[in-house]
Design a protein around this motif. Structure first.
Motif, short mmCIF file in Angstrom:
data_model
loop_
_atom_site.label_atom_id
_atom_site.label_comp_id
_atom_site.label_asym_id
_atom_site.label_seq_id
_atom_site.Cartn_x
_atom_site.Cartn_y
_atom_site.Cartn_z
N GLU A 292 -5.38 5.11 11.84
CA GLU A 292 -6.27 4.07 12.37
C GLU A 292 -7.47 3.85 11.46
N GLN A 293 -8.06 4.93 10.96
CA GLN A 293 -9.23 4.80 10.10
C GLN A 293 -8.88 4.10 8.79
N GLN A 294 -7.73 4.43 8.23
CA GLN A 294 -7.37 3.82 6.95
C GLN A 294 -7.08 2.33 7.10
N ILE A 295 -6.40 1.94 8.15
CA ILE A 295 -6.12 0.51 8.27
C ILE A 295 -7.38 -0.26 8.69
N ARG A 296 -8.27 0.39 9.42
CA ARG A 296 -9.55 -0.25 9.75
C ARG A 296 -10.33 -0.56 8.46
#
Length: 290
Positions: free
Chosen positions: A224-228
């Protein structure tokens, strides 16, 4: 192709089809058709004898600050597209036909509406479930076809049909994308050229997430953090949510141990876009297998 405007006429036509032993496929839409809708029609035609499409912009599923009045509409264009795709009948009721008096009965699907768009759009899924229940009761199809882009909607409708013992099979169909990767949506026409260009970050982010998952990453937080970070690198992007949830109950997961849905909702200007991908732990499973 028949164009039907009243519930009585729709039921009469369905009755004639039943007497002839025909199976009925149903593609519910809000109009302003695109290739995503056409893919549903093709699937319906492949599996059913008679295909009904509804075109109805349902006021119950729009919040007071949403785009009901501005939602794109072009019935002549839609009718031509539907006819060329082989639709046998279009059901085009008015708001007064569907809601002739104050609606006192609503369909509420609990729990799986407590996350994702259910948080961002309170009351939305009550409106969706209510109108789909009405449409299924009117058209009485053997199968109804829905696009996976609205993944939470598919689960809501599946749950409603299961719990209310409705005699219809809900058929989820794959997301259809533009040539540049943007998920097809009637709302894409709202995007400016710059907003559309930046919106491609959604598909880039989902592809990156799929690659992380394939190479063994199972932390939902990491993905989630990387795609955010990919999406928020675009200055016009305003993230509503980025979440990995259990594919069946749509609750948040911290570690991906079962088939999961990675869902995103992002605003570019005044346009809210949704997209998703399914992260299959068990290979070869169909969408939302029950």
């Amino acid at each position: 192709m028949r164009m039907i405007h009243t519930i009585d006429d729709m039921r009469h036509l369905v009755g004639e089809c039943r007497q002839q032993g025909k199976t009925i496929g149903f593609v519910p839409t809000m109009g302003y058709l695109h290739e995503g809708h056409m893919s549903l029609v093709r699937r319906a035609k492949a599996e059913c004898d008679f295909v009904v499409m509804s075109i109805f912009v349902n006021p119950l599923q729009f919040g007071p600050a949403e785009d009901y009045e501005q939602y794109p509409r072009n019935l002549d264009r839609d009718a031509n597209l539907a006819k060329n795709a082989g639709v046998d009948a279009i059901f085009v009721p008015s708001v007064n036909e569907m809601y002739p008096q104050k609606q006192l009965v609503f369909v509420e699907v609990e729990e799986i509406t407590n996350n994702l768009c259910g948080v961002s759009r309170p009351g939305h899924f009550r409106g969706v479930a209510t109108v789909v229940a009405k449409l299924l009761n009117i058209v009485q199809p053997d199968k109804a076809f829905f696009g996976q882009k609205d993944a939470q909607q598919v689960r809501v409708i599946q749950q409603m049909v299961q719990d209310l013992n409705m005699p219809v099979e809900i058929v989820p169909c794959p997301i259809v994308r533009e040539s540049d990767g943007l998920a097809m949506s009637s709302r894409n026409v709202y995007l400016s050229s710059e907003e559309r260009l930046q919106a491609l970050s959604i598909q880039r982010a989902l592809l990156h997430a799929e690659e992380l998952f394939k190479t063994g990453e199972r932390s939902a937080t990491v993905i989630e953090q990387q795609i955010r970070s990919i999406i928020e690198a675009e200055p016009l992007a305003e993230v509503d949510y980025i979440k990995i949830v259990d594919l069946q109950n749509l609750t948040d997961v911290s570690t991906i141990e079962d088939d999961s849905l990675l869902a995103v909702a992002v605003r570019f200007g005044g346009t809210r876009l949704i997209d998703n991908t399914i992260l299959y732990v068990k290979e070869g499973q169909p969408c939302f297998a029950q």
